[in-house]
Design a protein around this motif. Sequence first.
Motif, PDB file in Angstrom:
ATOM      1  N   ASP A  62      46.838  29.515  37.675  1.00 43.81           N
ATOM      2  CA  ASP A  62      46.645  29.150  36.274  1.00 43.81           C
ATOM      3  C   ASP A  62      46.155  30.360  35.486  1.00 43.81           C
ATOM      4  O   ASP A  62      45.698  31.356  36.053  1.00 43.81           O
ATOM      5  N   GLU A  63      46.224  30.261  34.172  1.00 42.22           N
ATOM      6  CA  GLU A  63      45.743  31.355  33.326  1.00 42.22           C
ATOM      7  C   GLU A  63      44.259  31.600  33.561  1.00 42.22           C
ATOM      8  O   GLU A  63      43.468  30.666  33.623  1.00 42.22           O
ATOM      9  N   GLY A  64      43.876  32.870  33.686  1.00 40.16           N
ATOM     10  CA  GLY A  64      42.493  33.239  33.875  1.00 40.16           C
ATOM     11  C   GLY A  64      41.916  32.894  35.236  1.00 40.16           C
ATOM     12  O   GLY A  64      40.714  33.042  35.460  1.00 40.16           O
ATOM     13  N   GLN A  65      42.765  32.457  36.161  1.00 41.49           N
ATOM     14  CA  GLN A  65      42.305  32.034  37.478  1.00 41.49           C
ATOM     15  C   GLN A  65      42.512  33.146  38.505  1.00 41.49           C
ATOM     16  O   GLN A  65      43.446  33.943  38.402  1.00 41.49           O
ATOM     17  N   ALA A  91      33.178  47.688  46.401  1.00 41.40           N
ATOM     18  CA  ALA A  91      32.413  46.864  45.458  1.00 41.40           C
ATOM     19  C   ALA A  91      32.740  47.233  44.020  1.00 41.40           C
ATOM     20  O   ALA A  91      32.858  46.356  43.153  1.00 41.40           O
ATOM     21  N   GLN A  92      32.924  48.520  43.745  1.00 39.78           N
ATOM     22  CA  GLN A  92      33.250  48.961  42.389  1.00 39.78           C
ATOM     23  C   GLN A  92      34.636  48.476  41.968  1.00 39.78           C
ATOM     24  O   GLN A  92      34.828  48.030  40.833  1.00 39.78           O
ATOM     25  N   ILE A  93      35.610  48.563  42.887  1.00 35.21           N
ATOM     26  CA  ILE A  93      36.975  48.112  42.573  1.00 35.21           C
ATOM     27  C   ILE A  93      36.993  46.612  42.313  1.00 35.21           C
ATOM     28  O   ILE A  93      37.622  46.129  41.366  1.00 35.21           O
ATOM     29  N   LEU A  94      36.284  45.847  43.139  1.00 35.36           N
ATOM     30  CA  LEU A  94      36.246  44.399  42.961  1.00 35.36           C
ATOM     31  C   LEU A  94      35.552  44.021  41.654  1.00 35.36           C
ATOM     32  O   LEU A  94      35.978  43.086  40.961  1.00 35.36           O
ATOM     33  N   GLU A  95      34.499  44.740  41.307  1.00 35.49           N
ATOM     34  CA  GLU A  95      33.807  44.480  40.036  1.00 35.49           C
ATOM     35  C   GLU A  95      34.727  44.799  38.860  1.00 35.49           C
ATOM     36  O   GLU A  95      34.731  44.085  37.842  1.00 35.49           O
ATOM     37  N   LEU A  96      35.528  45.848  39.003  1.00 33.43           N
ATOM     38  CA  LEU A  96      36.492  46.201  37.963  1.00 33.43           C
ATOM     39  C   LEU A  96      37.526  45.104  37.780  1.00 33.43           C
ATOM     40  O   LEU A  96      37.842  44.707  36.646  1.00 33.43           O
ATOM     41  N   LEU A  97      38.073  44.588  38.882  1.00 33.27           N
ATOM     42  CA  LEU A  97      39.059  43.505  38.790  1.00 33.27           C
ATOM     43  C   LEU A  97      38.436  42.246  38.189  1.00 33.27           C
ATOM     44  O   LEU A  97      39.059  41.566  37.369  1.00 33.27           O
ATOM     45  N   LEU A 101      38.186  42.613  34.477  1.00 37.55           N
ATOM     46  CA  LEU A 101      39.477  42.441  33.809  1.00 37.55           C
ATOM     47  C   LEU A 101      39.805  40.967  33.626  1.00 37.55           C
ATOM     48  O   LEU A 101      40.309  40.550  32.576  1.00 37.55           O
ATOM     49  N   VAL A 102      39.522  40.174  34.653  1.00 33.99           N
ATOM     50  CA  VAL A 102      39.779  38.729  34.561  1.00 33.99           C
ATOM     51  C   VAL A 102      38.887  38.097  33.494  1.00 33.99           C
ATOM     52  O   VAL A 102      39.339  37.292  32.675  1.00 33.99           O
ATOM     53  N   ASP A 103      37.609  38.487  33.477  1.00 36.11           N
ATOM     54  CA  ASP A 103      36.655  37.877  32.551  1.00 36.11           C
ATOM     55  C   ASP A 103      36.903  38.284  31.110  1.00 36.11           C
ATOM     56  O   ASP A 103      36.790  37.460  30.191  1.00 36.11           O
ATOM     57  N   THR A 104      37.216  39.554  30.861  1.00 38.34           N
ATOM     58  CA  THR A 104      37.337  40.050  29.490  1.00 38.34           C
ATOM     59  C   THR A 104      38.726  39.866  28.905  1.00 38.34           C
ATOM     60  O   THR A 104      38.874  39.617  27.709  1.00 38.34           O
TER      61      THR A 104
END
Length: 317
Positions: A27-30, A186-192, A195-198
Amino acid sequence: MALLEVEQLRVAFGGATAVDGVDFHVDEGQVVGLVGESGCGKSVTSLAVMGLLPRRGVTVSGEARFEGVDLFNLPRPEMRRRRGSDLAMVFQDPLSSLNPVVQIGCQITEVLERHRGLRGEAARKEAANLLDRVGIPDPARRLGEYPHQLSGGMRQRVLIAIAVACAPRLLIADEPTTALDVTIQAQILELLKDLVDTEGTALLMITHDLGVVAGLCHEVNVLYSGRVVESAPAGELFARPTHPYTVGLLGSIPRLDLPIHEPLKPIRGSIADVIRWNDGCAFAPRCDRVTEKCVEGEPTLAGGAHTHRCVMEEAIA
Protein backbone atom coordinates in the motif's frame (compact mmCIF):
# COMPACT_ATOMS: atom_id res chain seq x y z
CA MET A 1 -6.64 -0.28 -4.19
CA ALA A 2 -3.09 -1.25 -3.26
CA LEU A 3 -0.23 0.61 -4.91
CA LEU A 4 1.34 -2.69 -6.06
CA GLU A 5 -0.49 -6.01 -6.25
CA VAL A 6 1.43 -9.14 -7.23
CA GLU A 7 -0.70 -12.21 -7.94
CA GLN A 8 0.40 -15.72 -8.87
CA LEU A 9 3.83 -14.58 -10.02
CA ARG A 10 5.81 -17.41 -11.57
CA VAL A 11 9.33 -17.19 -12.99
CA ALA A 12 11.10 -20.10 -14.64
CA PHE A 13 14.63 -20.27 -16.05
CA GLY A 14 14.40 -23.01 -18.63
CA GLY A 15 12.98 -25.94 -16.68
CA ALA A 16 13.89 -24.57 -13.24
CA THR A 17 11.18 -22.69 -11.36
CA ALA A 18 12.58 -19.87 -9.20
CA VAL A 19 9.29 -18.21 -8.19
CA ASP A 20 6.19 -20.37 -7.91
CA GLY A 21 2.93 -18.49 -7.42
CA VAL A 22 3.90 -15.57 -5.17
CA ASP A 23 1.17 -13.18 -3.95
CA PHE A 24 1.64 -9.97 -1.96
CA HIS A 25 0.63 -6.33 -2.03
CA VAL A 26 2.14 -2.98 -1.02
CA ASP A 27 0.00 0.00 0.00
CA GLU A 28 1.02 3.64 -0.29
CA GLY A 29 3.47 4.67 2.41
CA GLN A 30 3.80 1.07 3.61
CA VAL A 31 6.99 -0.92 4.18
CA VAL A 32 6.61 -4.57 3.18
CA GLY A 33 9.33 -7.16 3.73
CA LEU A 34 10.24 -10.17 1.59
CA VAL A 35 12.28 -12.46 3.84
CA GLY A 36 14.13 -15.72 3.33
CA GLU A 37 17.45 -17.43 2.74
CA SER A 38 19.50 -16.91 -0.40
CA GLY A 39 17.87 -18.83 -3.23
CA CYS A 40 14.27 -18.56 -2.05
CA GLY A 41 13.22 -16.24 -4.90
CA LYS A 42 13.29 -12.77 -3.30
CA SER A 43 15.55 -10.99 -5.80
CA VAL A 44 14.02 -12.75 -8.81
CA THR A 45 10.60 -11.53 -7.65
CA SER A 46 11.79 -7.92 -7.53
CA LEU A 47 13.56 -8.12 -10.89
CA ALA A 48 10.40 -9.56 -12.45
CA VAL A 49 8.30 -6.68 -11.08
CA MET A 50 10.81 -4.15 -12.43
CA GLY A 51 10.93 -5.85 -15.83
CA LEU A 52 14.68 -6.42 -15.57
CA LEU A 53 14.87 -10.17 -16.19
CA PRO A 54 16.38 -11.29 -19.50
CA ARG A 55 13.80 -12.12 -22.15
CA ARG A 56 15.62 -15.13 -23.59
CA GLY A 57 15.24 -18.37 -21.65
CA VAL A 58 13.02 -16.84 -18.93
CA THR A 59 9.27 -17.34 -18.57
CA VAL A 60 7.29 -14.87 -16.45
CA SER A 61 3.57 -15.26 -15.77
CA GLY A 62 1.01 -13.88 -13.36
CA GLU A 63 0.24 -10.23 -12.69
CA ALA A 64 2.05 -7.26 -11.14
CA ARG A 65 -0.45 -4.39 -11.06
CA PHE A 66 0.87 -0.93 -10.25
CA GLU A 67 -2.08 1.38 -9.56
CA GLY A 68 -4.25 -1.11 -11.41
CA VAL A 69 -2.02 -1.36 -14.51
CA ASP A 70 -0.38 -4.73 -15.17
CA LEU A 71 3.33 -4.01 -15.60
CA PHE A 72 3.85 -7.28 -17.48
CA ASN A 73 1.60 -6.13 -20.32
CA LEU A 74 3.15 -2.69 -20.79
CA PRO A 75 5.11 -1.96 -23.98
CA ARG A 76 8.85 -1.76 -23.34
CA PRO A 77 9.07 2.05 -23.93
CA GLU A 78 6.26 2.65 -21.42
CA MET A 79 7.91 0.35 -18.86
CA ARG A 80 11.20 2.23 -19.30
CA ARG A 81 9.34 5.50 -18.66
CA ARG A 82 7.79 4.17 -15.45
CA ARG A 83 11.03 2.58 -14.26
CA GLY A 84 12.82 5.35 -12.43
CA SER A 85 9.89 7.74 -12.21
CA ASP A 86 7.12 5.58 -10.69
CA LEU A 87 9.17 2.57 -9.55
CA ALA A 88 12.83 2.48 -8.60
CA MET A 89 15.22 -0.11 -7.22
CA VAL A 90 18.27 -0.10 -4.97
CA PHE A 91 20.37 -3.06 -6.04
CA GLN A 92 22.21 -5.47 -3.77
CA ASP A 93 25.83 -4.84 -4.74
CA PRO A 94 26.66 -1.14 -5.20
CA LEU A 95 30.12 -1.80 -6.62
CA SER A 96 28.83 -3.89 -9.53
CA SER A 97 25.66 -1.81 -9.98
CA LEU A 98 27.56 1.41 -10.65
CA ASN A 99 29.58 1.82 -13.85
CA PRO A 100 33.25 1.73 -12.74
CA VAL A 101 34.50 3.97 -15.58
CA VAL A 102 31.86 6.70 -15.36
CA GLN A 103 31.91 9.52 -12.83
CA ILE A 104 29.26 9.50 -10.10
CA GLY A 105 27.85 12.82 -11.32
CA CYS A 106 27.19 11.48 -14.83
CA GLN A 107 25.38 8.41 -13.46
CA ILE A 108 23.03 10.58 -11.38
CA THR A 109 22.41 13.30 -14.00
CA GLU A 110 21.53 10.63 -16.58
CA VAL A 111 18.39 9.85 -14.56
CA LEU A 112 17.56 13.53 -14.10
CA GLU A 113 17.96 14.24 -17.81
CA ARG A 114 15.82 11.32 -18.92
CA HIS A 115 12.95 11.56 -16.45
CA ARG A 116 12.92 15.18 -15.25
CA GLY A 117 14.27 17.01 -18.30
CA LEU A 118 17.09 18.74 -16.41
CA ARG A 119 20.22 19.68 -18.34
CA GLY A 120 23.71 21.01 -17.72
CA GLU A 121 24.33 22.97 -14.53
CA ALA A 122 20.76 22.50 -13.31
CA ALA A 123 21.18 18.71 -13.47
CA ARG A 124 24.54 18.83 -11.67
CA LYS A 125 23.13 21.09 -8.95
CA GLU A 126 20.24 18.71 -8.37
CA ALA A 127 22.64 15.74 -8.35
CA ALA A 128 24.68 17.45 -5.64
CA ASN A 129 21.49 18.11 -3.67
CA LEU A 130 20.61 14.41 -3.89
CA LEU A 131 24.03 13.38 -2.59
CA ASP A 132 23.69 15.84 0.26
CA ARG A 133 20.22 14.50 1.01
CA VAL A 134 21.54 10.96 1.43
CA GLY A 135 24.32 12.13 3.75
CA ILE A 136 27.40 12.21 1.52
CA PRO A 137 29.81 15.00 2.62
CA ASP A 138 31.20 17.51 0.10
CA PRO A 139 28.72 16.39 -2.60
CA ALA A 140 29.94 18.78 -5.31
CA ARG A 141 33.41 17.19 -5.22
CA ARG A 142 32.02 13.66 -5.13
CA LEU A 143 30.25 14.24 -8.45
CA GLY A 144 33.62 14.12 -10.19
CA GLU A 145 34.79 10.92 -8.49
CA TYR A 146 34.51 7.30 -9.63
CA PRO A 147 32.85 4.44 -7.70
CA HIS A 148 36.17 2.91 -6.60
CA GLN A 149 37.03 6.16 -4.82
CA LEU A 150 34.03 5.81 -2.49
CA SER A 151 33.53 3.51 0.48
CA GLY A 152 30.90 0.76 0.40
CA GLY A 153 28.50 2.82 2.46
CA MET A 154 28.90 5.84 0.17
CA ARG A 155 28.35 3.73 -2.94
CA GLN A 156 25.13 2.41 -1.42
CA ARG A 157 24.06 5.98 -0.70
CA VAL A 158 24.76 6.90 -4.33
CA LEU A 159 22.48 4.08 -5.46
CA ILE A 160 19.76 5.36 -3.13
CA ALA A 161 20.25 8.90 -4.49
CA ILE A 162 19.80 7.60 -8.05
CA ALA A 163 16.73 5.61 -7.02
CA VAL A 164 14.96 8.55 -5.32
CA ALA A 165 16.00 11.17 -7.88
CA CYS A 166 12.52 11.23 -9.42
CA ALA A 167 10.54 10.74 -6.19
CA PRO A 168 9.19 7.28 -7.13
CA ARG A 169 5.93 6.05 -5.63
CA LEU A 170 7.48 2.64 -4.92
CA LEU A 171 11.07 1.90 -3.96
CA ILE A 172 12.40 -1.66 -4.02
CA ALA A 173 15.49 -2.22 -1.87
CA ASP A 174 17.26 -5.52 -2.53
CA GLU A 175 19.33 -6.25 0.59
CA PRO A 176 20.76 -2.70 0.70
CA THR A 177 22.79 -3.39 3.87
CA THR A 178 24.65 -6.46 2.60
CA ALA A 179 28.44 -6.32 3.19
CA LEU A 180 28.19 -3.08 5.20
CA ASP A 181 29.39 -2.75 8.78
CA VAL A 182 26.83 -2.41 11.53
CA THR A 183 27.13 1.37 11.91
CA ILE A 184 26.68 2.03 8.19
CA GLN A 185 23.79 -0.47 8.09
CA ALA A 186 21.97 1.54 10.75
CA GLN A 187 22.56 4.77 8.81
CA ILE A 188 21.24 3.30 5.54
CA LEU A 189 18.14 1.91 7.26
CA GLU A 190 17.49 5.26 8.97
CA LEU A 191 17.81 6.95 5.58
CA LEU A 192 15.26 4.60 4.00
CA LYS A 193 12.90 5.05 6.95
CA ASP A 194 13.18 8.83 6.61
CA LEU A 195 12.30 8.62 2.90
CA VAL A 196 9.17 6.63 3.71
CA ASP A 197 8.14 9.02 6.49
CA THR A 198 8.82 12.32 4.69
CA GLU A 199 7.98 11.45 1.08
CA GLY A 200 5.25 8.85 1.60
CA THR A 201 7.21 6.45 -0.60
CA ALA A 202 6.15 2.81 -0.38
CA LEU A 203 9.08 0.47 0.26
CA LEU A 204 9.48 -3.19 -0.64
CA MET A 205 12.36 -4.38 1.55
CA ILE A 206 14.12 -7.58 0.45
CA THR A 207 16.34 -9.04 3.14
CA HIS A 208 17.41 -12.14 5.05
CA ASP A 209 17.99 -10.06 8.20
CA LEU A 210 15.01 -10.32 10.54
CA GLY A 211 16.50 -7.55 12.68
CA VAL A 212 16.03 -5.19 9.73
CA VAL A 213 12.46 -6.42 9.34
CA ALA A 214 11.64 -5.84 13.02
CA GLY A 215 12.79 -2.23 12.93
CA LEU A 216 11.41 -1.20 9.53
CA CYS A 217 8.57 -3.29 8.11
CA HIS A 218 4.81 -3.09 8.61
CA GLU A 219 3.99 -6.35 6.82
CA VAL A 220 6.22 -9.39 6.28
CA ASN A 221 6.12 -12.16 3.68
CA VAL A 222 8.39 -15.15 4.36
CA LEU A 223 9.49 -16.99 1.21
CA TYR A 224 10.81 -20.50 0.88
CA SER A 225 11.61 -22.33 -2.36
CA GLY A 226 9.75 -19.77 -4.47
CA ARG A 227 6.53 -19.57 -2.44
CA VAL A 228 5.22 -17.47 0.43
CA VAL A 229 5.01 -19.75 3.48
CA GLU A 230 3.87 -17.12 5.97
CA SER A 231 2.48 -13.60 5.76
CA ALA A 232 1.52 -11.34 8.67
CA PRO A 233 1.91 -7.90 10.23
CA ALA A 234 5.45 -7.59 11.59
CA GLY A 235 4.45 -7.48 15.25
CA GLU A 236 2.21 -10.51 14.89
CA LEU A 237 4.88 -12.48 13.03
CA PHE A 238 7.50 -11.95 15.73
CA ALA A 239 5.07 -12.56 18.58
CA ARG A 240 3.42 -15.68 17.12
CA PRO A 241 5.36 -17.25 14.22
CA THR A 242 3.37 -20.18 12.82
CA HIS A 243 5.34 -21.83 10.02
CA PRO A 244 8.29 -24.01 11.16
CA TYR A 245 10.56 -22.21 8.69
CA THR A 246 9.78 -18.82 10.26
CA VAL A 247 10.29 -20.32 13.72
CA GLY A 248 13.67 -21.65 12.53
CA LEU A 249 14.74 -18.28 11.14
CA LEU A 250 13.90 -16.56 14.42
CA GLY A 251 15.57 -19.30 16.46
CA SER A 252 18.85 -18.94 14.59
CA ILE A 253 19.28 -15.26 15.56
CA PRO A 254 21.35 -14.31 18.64
CA ARG A 255 19.19 -12.68 21.31
CA LEU A 256 20.19 -10.42 24.18
CA ASP A 257 17.39 -11.68 26.44
CA LEU A 258 18.71 -15.29 26.49
CA PRO A 259 21.49 -16.71 28.69
CA ILE A 260 24.93 -15.91 27.31
CA HIS A 261 25.81 -19.59 26.72
CA GLU A 262 22.44 -20.52 25.19
CA PRO A 263 23.24 -22.26 21.86
CA LEU A 264 21.65 -21.07 18.65
CA LYS A 265 19.20 -23.36 16.89
CA PRO A 266 20.20 -23.51 13.24
CA ILE A 267 17.91 -24.90 10.55
CA ARG A 268 19.37 -28.23 9.50
CA GLY A 269 20.22 -28.95 5.89
CA SER A 270 20.38 -26.35 3.14
CA ILE A 271 18.09 -24.56 0.73
CA ALA A 272 18.87 -27.32 -1.80
CA ASP A 273 17.10 -29.91 0.40
CA VAL A 274 13.60 -29.49 -1.01
CA ILE A 275 10.82 -31.48 -2.61
CA ARG A 276 8.39 -30.23 -5.24
CA TRP A 277 5.50 -28.22 -3.82
CA ASN A 278 3.13 -30.52 -5.73
CA ASP A 279 4.40 -33.44 -3.64
CA GLY A 280 4.04 -31.73 -0.26
CA CYS A 281 5.74 -29.02 1.76
CA ALA A 282 9.08 -28.10 0.20
CA PHE A 283 10.47 -27.44 3.69
CA ALA A 284 9.68 -30.97 4.89
CA PRO A 285 13.26 -32.39 4.41
CA ARG A 286 14.58 -29.74 6.83
CA CYS A 287 11.67 -29.55 9.27
CA ASP A 288 11.99 -30.94 12.81
CA ARG A 289 8.20 -31.35 13.04
CA VAL A 290 7.66 -33.18 9.77
CA THR A 291 4.87 -35.79 9.65
CA GLU A 292 3.38 -38.00 6.97
CA LYS A 293 0.72 -35.36 6.34
CA CYS A 294 3.44 -32.95 5.22
CA VAL A 295 4.15 -34.97 2.08
CA GLU A 296 0.62 -36.05 1.20
CA GLY A 297 -0.27 -33.18 -1.09
CA GLU A 298 0.26 -29.53 -1.94
CA PRO A 299 -0.13 -27.27 1.13
CA THR A 300 -2.08 -24.04 0.64
CA LEU A 301 -1.99 -20.72 2.45
CA ALA A 302 -4.51 -20.69 5.30
CA GLY A 303 -5.65 -18.09 7.80
CA GLY A 304 -6.88 -14.50 7.63
CA ALA A 305 -4.59 -11.53 8.25
CA HIS A 306 -1.92 -14.00 9.42
CA THR A 307 -1.58 -16.73 6.80
CA HIS A 308 0.71 -19.76 6.70
CA ARG A 309 1.39 -22.73 4.44
CA CYS A 310 1.56 -25.59 6.96
CA VAL A 311 -0.60 -28.64 7.74
CA MET A 312 0.44 -28.84 11.40
CA GLU A 313 -2.41 -28.21 13.81
CA GLU A 314 -0.03 -26.43 16.17
CA ALA A 315 0.75 -23.94 13.41
CA ILE A 316 -2.94 -23.16 12.88
CA ALA A 317 -3.33 -22.57 16.62
